[in-house]
Enzyme design. Structure first.
Site, short mmCIF file in Angstrom:
data_model
loop_
_atom_site.label_atom_id
_atom_site.label_comp_id
_atom_site.label_asym_id
_atom_site.label_seq_id
_atom_site.Cartn_x
_atom_site.Cartn_y
_atom_site.Cartn_z
N LYS A 127 0.87 -1.19 0.00
CA LYS A 127 0.00 0.00 0.00
C LYS A 127 0.89 1.22 0.00
O LYS A 127 2.01 1.19 0.51
CB LYS A 127 -0.87 0.02 1.26
CG LYS A 127 -2.13 0.85 1.09
CD LYS A 127 -3.18 0.06 0.33
CE LYS A 127 -4.53 0.73 0.29
NZ LYS A 127 -5.58 -0.20 -0.16
P1 NAD Z 1 -13.92 7.71 -2.23
O1 NAD Z 1 -13.00 8.83 -1.99
O2 NAD Z 1 -14.47 7.45 -3.59
O3 NAD Z 1 -15.21 7.84 -1.25
C1 NAD Z 1 -15.12 8.08 0.13
C2 NAD Z 1 -16.47 8.62 0.59
O4 NAD Z 1 -16.46 8.72 2.01
C3 NAD Z 1 -16.80 10.03 0.05
O5 NAD Z 1 -18.17 10.09 -0.30
C4 NAD Z 1 -16.55 10.92 1.29
O6 NAD Z 1 -17.35 12.09 1.29
C5 NAD Z 1 -16.97 9.97 2.38
N1 NAD Z 1 -16.48 10.34 3.70
C6 NAD Z 1 -15.24 10.76 4.07
N2 NAD Z 1 -15.22 11.04 5.38
C7 NAD Z 1 -16.47 10.77 5.84
C8 NAD Z 1 -17.09 10.85 7.11
N3 NAD Z 1 -16.43 11.29 8.18
N4 NAD Z 1 -18.38 10.48 7.21
C9 NAD Z 1 -19.09 10.06 6.13
N5 NAD Z 1 -18.56 9.97 4.91
C10 NAD Z 1 -17.27 10.31 4.77
O7 NAD Z 1 -13.19 6.41 -1.65
P2 NAD Z 1 -13.48 4.88 -1.97
O8 NAD Z 1 -12.59 4.43 -3.05
O9 NAD Z 1 -14.96 4.66 -2.07
O10 NAD Z 1 -12.95 4.20 -0.62
C11 NAD Z 1 -13.75 4.15 0.56
C12 NAD Z 1 -13.23 3.03 1.44
O11 NAD Z 1 -13.29 1.81 0.70
C13 NAD Z 1 -11.78 3.17 1.89
O12 NAD Z 1 -11.66 2.60 3.18
C14 NAD Z 1 -11.02 2.34 0.88
O13 NAD Z 1 -9.77 1.89 1.38
C15 NAD Z 1 -12.01 1.21 0.72
N6 NAD Z 1 -11.79 0.45 -0.52
C16 NAD Z 1 -11.93 1.03 -1.74
C17 NAD Z 1 -11.69 0.26 -2.87
C18 NAD Z 1 -11.89 0.80 -4.26
O14 NAD Z 1 -11.71 0.04 -5.23
N7 NAD Z 1 -12.28 2.06 -4.41
C19 NAD Z 1 -11.28 -1.09 -2.75
C20 NAD Z 1 -11.17 -1.64 -1.48
C21 NAD Z 1 -11.42 -0.86 -0.37
#
Ligand code: NAD
Length: 438
Positions: A127
């Site tokens: 990561k």
């Molecule tokens: P992203 O940036 O697309 O979305 C994150 C969302 O969370 C946004 O809508 C943001 O406004 C919201 N957010 C941030 N702080 C917040 C809070 N305090 N309360 C409520 N909402 C809040 O990110 P993503 O890619 O969707 O990733 C989100 C999670 O999923 C992370 O933990 C990431 O590691 C995990 N993840 C993502 C992927 C992927 O392929 N995108 C894969 C595995 C895991």
């Protein structure tokens, strides 16, 4: 300013409560190590071997100096952790967020090892992250910073070495820059050096939806296993980005009722449900889910404690601590985010029979379709979206079968421990077969 999220990059950390006068550990690296210890208790493996898989093999910490648009220079810290490569090349995303720390990157890289192992794809875990709020920089500045990071990463990464991918606040754009920097410096074409690329740059159909898709499939499998069905279940989703919003509309496609969603600007609630795709359109137009017609506002803490059948935390780590967990009313939690529950929250919820579908399984669709992207890149042959989705469904249903099998055979306390028992067992087998050298 119209519709722009006030605090898009807020972290969800809050001071933890738990035992009065003591603060609960919310260091994600310590959480990871606790999870490994919990599972190790059920494995026939020596302490020495377990110690080896509780910490990264190496961590790059680098300071990147890049030019701002006004001609000044800025220096920013960045990390890449390579946790374990026993099962294949290191694999894991790159995150741009002000909350990025060395320990966070180490934890996230460890979760990648066990995530790849639990779904049985031939990767280790890595990561990376840069401690910035990308909203503070222009696109040209972000490109210079990203290319500077790619230059530092160049000796460490490679199609058979370490394969980065997108994470919070990075996407196809950043992946394309990293690929281009690497290929230019190496004087080659190597699209498999990074995944999550745009389709025309070697990306895979179905990659954007993959994390939400695995979360929805994991929830479907879990309700089926409980002798129930996802159809008609009420769902609340915290975080409406890539993982959360796509999980929401795919769960709706499976017949669930989305009643509450949120982002960092706030949340919306309608007990009769609403159209999750239309809320995505509203967020794309206004910058937030808030103010969606026909819904009432809810705070993030209210959303997390709503009386729903399924809660999907899809924002950041530590969204639910031991204190807040006492108020969680959902029956099932599907962890779309990485590490959304502190260990204290996990213990509290287990004590109250709230079923948690662990992150390393629920959100594994992202890395699984990254793996498919890499396979297609190596073969120089593209799959159709329906083939990608079918293969993903096969991987997720097989992995769920393996987790449930471990849970029932070894009488394990919860699905998280079962997932780690399966995953750690596979990592230890690979290490054992290779032997320790030198
Ligand atoms: P992203 O940036 O697309 O979305 C994150 C969302 O969370 C946004 O809508 C943001 O406004 C919201 N957010 C941030 N702080 C917040 C809070 N305090 N309360 C409520 N909402 C809040 O990110 P993503 O890619 O969707 O990733 C989100 C999670 O999923 C992370 O933990 C990431 O590691 C995990 N993840 C993502 C992927 C992927 O392929 N995108 C894969 C595995 C895991």
């Amino acid at each position: 300013m119209f519709g722009v999220e006030k605090s898009r990059f807020d972290t969800v950390n809050r001071p933890a409560a738990g035992i009065p006068g003591m603060s609960e550990a919310t260091n994600p690296f310590e959480s990871l190590q606790e999870q490994i210890d919990d599972a190790a208790a059920y494995l026939d493996a020596g302490v020495d071997v377990i110690e080896r898989i509780k910490r990264p093999e190496r961590v790059l910490e680098t300071n990147l100096t890049f030019e701002r648009d006004d001609g000044s220079l800025e220096t920013i810290r960045a990390y890449r952790s390579q946790f374990n490569g026993d099962r294949g090349p290191y694999k894991g995303g790159i995150r741009y967020h002000p909350g990025v720390t060395r320990d966070e990157v180490k934890a996230l890289s460890g979760w990648m090892v066990y995530k790849c192992a639990v779904v049985d794809i031939p990767y280790g875990g890595g990561k990376g992250g840069i401690a910035i709020d990308p909203a503070d920089y222009s696109e040209a500045e972000l490109e210079r910073l990203t290319r500077s990071f790619a230059t530092e990463l160049r000796p460490l990464i490679g199609e058979d070495r370490d394969i980065p991918a997108p994470d919070v606040n990075t996407g196809q754009r950043e992946m394309n820059w990293i690929k281009d920097t690497y290929e230019t410096l190496e004087r080659t074409t190597a699209p498999g050096v990074i995944t999550g690329k745009a389709i025309d740059s070697g990306g895979s159909a179905g990659r954007v939806e993959a994390t939400g898709r695995s979360t929805a499939l994991a929830a479907r499998e879990t309700f089926d296993w409980l002798g129930d069905s996802i159809e008609g279940k009420t769902v609340a989703v915290q975080g409406y980005g890539n993982a959360g919003s796509i999980a929401a509309y795919l769960l709706a496609d499976l017949g669930a009722e989305i009643v509450a969603v949120s982002d960092s600007a706030g949340g919306i609630y309608d007990p009769n449900g609403f159209d999750a795709r239309d809320v995505r359109r509203h967020k794309a137009e206004t910058g937030s889910v808030t103010g969606y017609e026909g819904t009432e506002p809810v705070t993030n803490d209210e959303l997390l404690t709503l009386d729903v059948d399924l809660l999907v935390p899809a924002a950041l780590e530590n969204a639910i601590d031991a204190d807040l967990a006492t108020e969680v009313s959902a029956d099932v939690i599907a962890e779309a985010a990485n590490g959304p529950l502190t260990p204290g929250a996990d213990a509290e919820l287990a004590g109250r029979d709230v079923l948690v579908i662990p992150d390393i399984f629920a959100n594994s669709g992202g890395v699984t379709v990254s793996y498919f992207e890499w396979v297609q890149n190596r073969q120089r042959f593209s799959w159709t979206e329906s083939r990608v989705n079918e293969e993903l469904e096969r991987v997720i249903t097989n992995a769920f079968g393996d987790i449930v099998d471990a849970y029932e055979t070894h009488d394990l306390p919860n699905l998280r421990t079962a997932a780690y028992v399966v995953a750690i067992g596979r990592v230890l087998d690979a290490y054992d077969q290779a032997g320790n050298w030198p």
